[in-house]
Design a protein around this motif. Structure first.
Motif, PDB file in Angstrom:
ATOM      1  N   TYR A   1       6.408   5.665  19.431  1.00 50.34           N
ATOM      2  CA  TYR A   1       5.477   5.374  18.334  1.00 50.34           C
ATOM      3  C   TYR A   1       5.203   6.551  17.398  1.00 50.34           C
ATOM      4  CZ  TYR A   1       4.622   0.928  20.654  1.00 50.34           C
ATOM      5  OH  TYR A   1       4.776  -0.316  21.209  1.00 50.34           O
ATOM      6  N   TYR A   2       5.133   7.774  17.959  1.00 46.85           N
ATOM      7  CA  TYR A   2       4.817   8.916  17.083  1.00 46.85           C
ATOM      8  C   TYR A   2       5.901   9.106  16.034  1.00 46.85           C
ATOM      9  CZ  TYR A   2       0.912  10.121  20.051  1.00 46.85           C
ATOM     10  OH  TYR A   2      -0.284  10.089  20.722  1.00 46.85           O
ATOM     11  N   LYS A   3       7.149   8.918  16.461  1.00 47.59           N
ATOM     12  CA  LYS A   3       8.267   9.096  15.529  1.00 47.59           C
ATOM     13  C   LYS A   3       8.295   7.969  14.492  1.00 47.59           C
ATOM     14  CE  LYS A   3      10.370  12.716  17.376  1.00 47.59           C
ATOM     15  NZ  LYS A   3      10.490  13.982  16.630  1.00 47.59           N
ATOM     16  N   ILE A   4       7.935   6.786  14.934  1.00 45.82           N
ATOM     17  CA  ILE A   4       7.888   5.652  14.005  1.00 45.82           C
ATOM     18  C   ILE A   4       6.806   5.897  12.950  1.00 45.82           C
ATOM     19  CG2 ILE A   4       7.302   3.190  13.800  1.00 45.82           C
ATOM     20  CD1 ILE A   4       8.620   2.849  16.625  1.00 45.82           C
ATOM     21  N   LEU A   5       5.648   6.327  13.422  1.00 46.33           N
ATOM     22  CA  LEU A   5       4.525   6.633  12.532  1.00 46.33           C
ATOM     23  C   LEU A   5       4.941   7.706  11.523  1.00 46.33           C
ATOM     24  CD1 LEU A   5       1.476   6.202  12.016  1.00 46.33           C
ATOM     25  CD2 LEU A   5       1.015   7.953  13.731  1.00 46.33           C
TER      26      LEU A   5
ATOM     27  N   ASN B   1       0.858  -1.177   0.000  1.00 45.69           N
ATOM     28  CA  ASN B   1       0.000   0.000   0.000  1.00 45.69           C
ATOM     29  C   ASN B   1       0.905   1.241   0.000  1.00 45.69           C
ATOM     30  OD1 ASN B   1      -1.817   2.020   0.533  1.00 45.69           O
ATOM     31  ND2 ASN B   1      -2.578   1.167   2.473  1.00 45.69           N
ATOM     32  N   PRO B   2       1.266   1.739  -1.198  1.00 44.67           N
ATOM     33  CA  PRO B   2       2.301   2.778  -1.303  1.00 44.67           C
ATOM     34  C   PRO B   2       1.971   4.084  -0.575  1.00 44.67           C
ATOM     35  CG  PRO B   2       1.892   1.782  -3.440  1.00 44.67           C
ATOM     36  CD  PRO B   2       0.825   1.267  -2.518  1.00 44.67           C
ATOM     37  N   ARG B   3       0.694   4.424  -0.437  1.00 41.37           N
ATOM     38  CA  ARG B   3       0.365   5.646   0.292  1.00 41.37           C
ATOM     39  C   ARG B   3      -0.632   5.355   1.411  1.00 41.37           C
ATOM     40  NH1 ARG B   3       1.986  10.614  -1.428  1.00 41.37           N
ATOM     41  NH2 ARG B   3       1.725  11.024   0.772  1.00 41.37           N
ATOM     42  N   PRO B   4      -0.175   4.701   2.465  1.00 40.78           N
ATOM     43  CA  PRO B   4      -1.102   4.358   3.561  1.00 40.78           C
ATOM     44  C   PRO B   4      -1.547   5.595   4.339  1.00 40.78           C
ATOM     45  CG  PRO B   4       1.157   3.836   4.174  1.00 40.78           C
ATOM     46  CD  PRO B   4       1.200   4.264   2.734  1.00 40.78           C
ATOM     47  N   THR B   5      -2.770   5.532   4.850  1.00 41.27           N
ATOM     48  CA  THR B   5      -3.251   6.603   5.731  1.00 41.27           C
ATOM     49  C   THR B   5      -2.677   6.365   7.135  1.00 41.27           C
ATOM     50  OG1 THR B   5      -5.163   5.326   6.446  1.00 41.27           O
ATOM     51  CG2 THR B   5      -5.455   6.701   4.473  1.00 41.27           C
ATOM     52  N   VAL B   6      -2.833   7.366   7.979  1.00 44.95           N
ATOM     53  CA  VAL B   6      -2.349   7.242   9.362  1.00 44.95           C
ATOM     54  C   VAL B   6      -2.978   6.010  10.025  1.00 44.95           C
ATOM     55  CG1 VAL B   6      -2.416   8.301  11.664  1.00 44.95           C
ATOM     56  CG2 VAL B   6      -1.870   9.699   9.652  1.00 44.95           C
ATOM     57  N   ASP B   7      -4.278   5.842   9.848  1.00 36.23           N
ATOM     58  CA  ASP B   7      -4.957   4.704  10.475  1.00 36.23           C
ATOM     59  C   ASP B   7      -4.484   3.372   9.910  1.00 36.23           C
ATOM     60  OD1 ASP B   7      -6.358   6.196  12.251  1.00 36.23           O
ATOM     61  OD2 ASP B   7      -8.217   6.249  11.081  1.00 36.23           O
ATOM     62  N   GLN B   8      -4.223   3.356   8.614  1.00 32.73           N
ATOM     63  CA  GLN B   8      -3.726   2.112   7.999  1.00 32.73           C
ATOM     64  C   GLN B   8      -2.332   1.761   8.537  1.00 32.73           C
ATOM     65  OE1 GLN B   8      -4.242   3.229   3.888  1.00 32.73           O
ATOM     66  NE2 GLN B   8      -6.073   1.973   3.654  1.00 32.73           N
ATOM     67  N   VAL B   9      -1.501   2.774   8.739  1.00 34.81           N
ATOM     68  CA  VAL B   9      -0.170   2.509   9.302  1.00 34.81           C
ATOM     69  C   VAL B   9      -0.309   1.967  10.721  1.00 34.81           C
ATOM     70  CG1 VAL B   9       2.055   3.488  10.007  1.00 34.81           C
ATOM     71  CG2 VAL B   9       0.962   4.287   7.893  1.00 34.81           C
ATOM     72  N   LYS B  10      -1.168   2.604  11.505  1.00 29.42           N
ATOM     73  CA  LYS B  10      -1.356   2.153  12.898  1.00 29.42           C
ATOM     74  C   LYS B  10      -1.866   0.725  12.942  1.00 29.42           C
ATOM     75  CE  LYS B  10      -2.347   6.602  15.108  1.00 29.42           C
ATOM     76  NZ  LYS B  10      -3.421   7.420  15.720  1.00 29.42           N
ATOM     77  N   ASP B  11      -2.827   0.423  12.090  1.00 32.02           N
ATOM     78  CA  ASP B  11      -3.419  -0.908  12.079  1.00 32.02           C
ATOM     79  C   ASP B  11      -2.365  -1.943  11.686  1.00 32.02           C
ATOM     80  OD1 ASP B  11      -5.812  -2.480  12.351  1.00 32.02           O
ATOM     81  OD2 ASP B  11      -5.646  -2.864  10.199  1.00 32.02           O
ATOM     82  N   TRP B  12      -1.604  -1.667  10.655  1.00 27.76           N
ATOM     83  CA  TRP B  12      -0.597  -2.592  10.148  1.00 27.76           C
ATOM     84  C   TRP B  12       0.537  -2.806  11.162  1.00 27.76           C
ATOM     85  CZ3 TRP B  12      -0.387  -5.155   5.374  1.00 27.76           C
ATOM     86  CH2 TRP B  12       0.827  -5.754   5.057  1.00 27.76           C
TER      87      TRP B  12
END
Lengths: 292, 158
Positions: free
Chosen positions: B141-145, B119-130
């Motif tokens: 976590y904020y820096k990782i995100l 998913n080349p352009r994930p949303t914030v929620d998609q990143v968190k979920d994954w």
């Protein structure tokens, strides 16, 4: 881990031969997310491991005659991402998406999960509400069993030592059906549920024509709530009727106390989450609970 | 002890090794092949420190047996940089402070790599979920995100 022989058959027939010749000291492994973990903790110590990783043709998703046939080696994530499943059985996609994390879902298989038989798993709950069957194959043929009869006890199923779970068969819901799977997670998002509940509802003229309810994590297996269903079938889903029927589900709860909650608490939560699952299913069926 | 000869293609290079059947994939990669960038954290498939890719899919290599991976293609953190050039995810973790003590970092980066590949352009929620299954006990976590979102952005722009 204790030492063991390792076999990687490439066909179902070859796997069945090995299961018979190696006997009950052998374990069958697919994704290994459950079994390898148990072996590392020495809870299971097989003499031989028969891996299904090289067996072809068991990971398919096939839709025909109003049923989805899910191959035993289909992994959880493939189910979550399948457009067909998302469209025809959204309850299944929703349920499997709640299992652990992507890393686990990538390798945990549908069949492996079912034979693992842990009452804390998610899929069994929704599969019960969907009237799923499982097919079991041995050298002497294939038999089909309703999932509710397949599940026996903690980590115990009706599979025989010479059998392999081949697929799960799930009838597609009618278009007007509402559905919900709720997973109560008071600790972390990738945990097992404290209590979970699934509901399917079909409304006709404001009356519940079909209603199916099951819960998980609160008994030796996931349980279908037939008395709850009986109380609601043919009735208008008033808040009072839903509450009374959901309370009835608690009679089937037989939980154990653990880090996710005391037995008494889980039993209470069965009533709460069965009601909420029914409410959400009804909302999706387009009929918000009468009287609200 | 029962042993078995297996073949693994790791970061594009083929290896043949003889391993005890009890060998986990993470131990095989670390001790038989000497690639110690992936680390074992919890050992029960929960923390994500041992995340690598097996046939393109991210896996908990601590609960997978090396013999089960026979014939597979594996990608680890060591294979990400190409021709001395860091992978955009690695660069973003440096530029945006995506790690503190570093224990979880190779797993975080491999999981993020798998996400952006899919998913080349994930949303914030998609990143968190994954990324839910990759724990950072420094709790950065904020820096990782931010690092992951910036890496996706940089790749999309390139």
């Amino acid at each position: 881990m204790n030492s063991f022989e390792f076999f990687a058959p490439t066909s179902v027939d070859e796997a069945l031969d090995l299961i018979v010749s190696k006997g009950e000291d052998a374990k069958i492994v697919a994704g290994g997310t459950g079994l390898v973990n148990m072996m590392k903790q020495r809870l299971v110590n097989p003499e031989a491991l028969i891996s299904l990783g090289a067996v072809r043709g068991l990971d398919g998703l096939e839709i025909s005659d109003g049923k989805v046939r899910i191959g035993a080696l289909c992994n959880h994530q493939a189910l979550v991402k399948s457009a067909e499943v998302g469209q025809m059985l959204p309850l299944l996609a929703e349920t499997y998406s709640k299992v652990a994390t992507v890393r686990i879902r990538n390798f945990a298989t549908v069949g492996g999960g079912l034979v693992h038989g842990d009452p804390n798993q998610d899929p069994q709950v929704s599969l019960l509400a969907l009237n799923a069957d499982v097919s079991l194959r041995s050298k002497s043929g294939t038999r089909t069993l309703p999932l509710k009869d397949f599940m026996v006890d903690y980590y115990e199923t009706a599979i025989r030592p010479d059998e392999l779970l081949i697929d799960a068969l799930v009838p597609v819901l009618p278009n007007n059906a509402g559905y919900a799977y709720l997973k109560f997670l008071p600790r972390t998002a990738d945990d097992y549920a404290t209590v979970s509940a699934a509901a399917v509802t079909v409304l006709e003229d404001g009356v519940l024509k079909d209603v199916r309810v099951a819960f998980g994590s609160a008994a030796p297996t996931a349980r279908r709530c037939q008395e709850t269903e009986r109380m609601l079938t043919g009735q208008r889903p008033t808040p009072e009727a839903l509450r009374a029927a959901a309370e009835k589900a608690k009679d089937l709860a037989d939980p154990v106390s653990d880090g996710r909650g005391s037995a008494a608490y889980k039993k209470e939560m069965v009533g709460v989450f069965v009601r909420r699952a029914l409410e959400k299913a009804l909302e999706r069926a387009g009929g918000a609970v009468n009287g609200r | 002890m029962i042993k078995k000869r297996i073949a693994l293609t790791v970061n594009g290079q083929r290896h043949e090794v003889e391993v005890p059947t009890t060998r986990t994939l993470i131990d095989c990669i670390r001790y038989d092949l000497g690639l110690t960038g992936s680390v074992e954290g919890c050992g029960v498939g929960v923390c994500g420190a041992c995340t690598m890719l097996l046939n393109g899919k991210m896996i908990s290599s601590c609960i997978y047996l090396a013999v089960m991976a026979d014939g597979a293609e594996i990608n680890t953190i060591e294979g990400l940089a190409k021709d001395g050039q860091l992978d955009p995810v690695q660069q973003a973790f440096i530029d945006y402070g995506g790690f503190q003590c570093g224990i979880c970092t190779s797993g975080q980066i491999m999981a993020a790599r798998a996400l952006i590949d899919e998913n080349p352009r994930p949303t914030v929620d998609q990143v968190k979920d994954w990324m839910m299954g990759n724990l950072c006990r420094c709790t950065g976590y904020y820096k990782i995100l931010e690092s992951i979102l910036k890496a996706a952005e940089a790749e999309a722009a390139a």
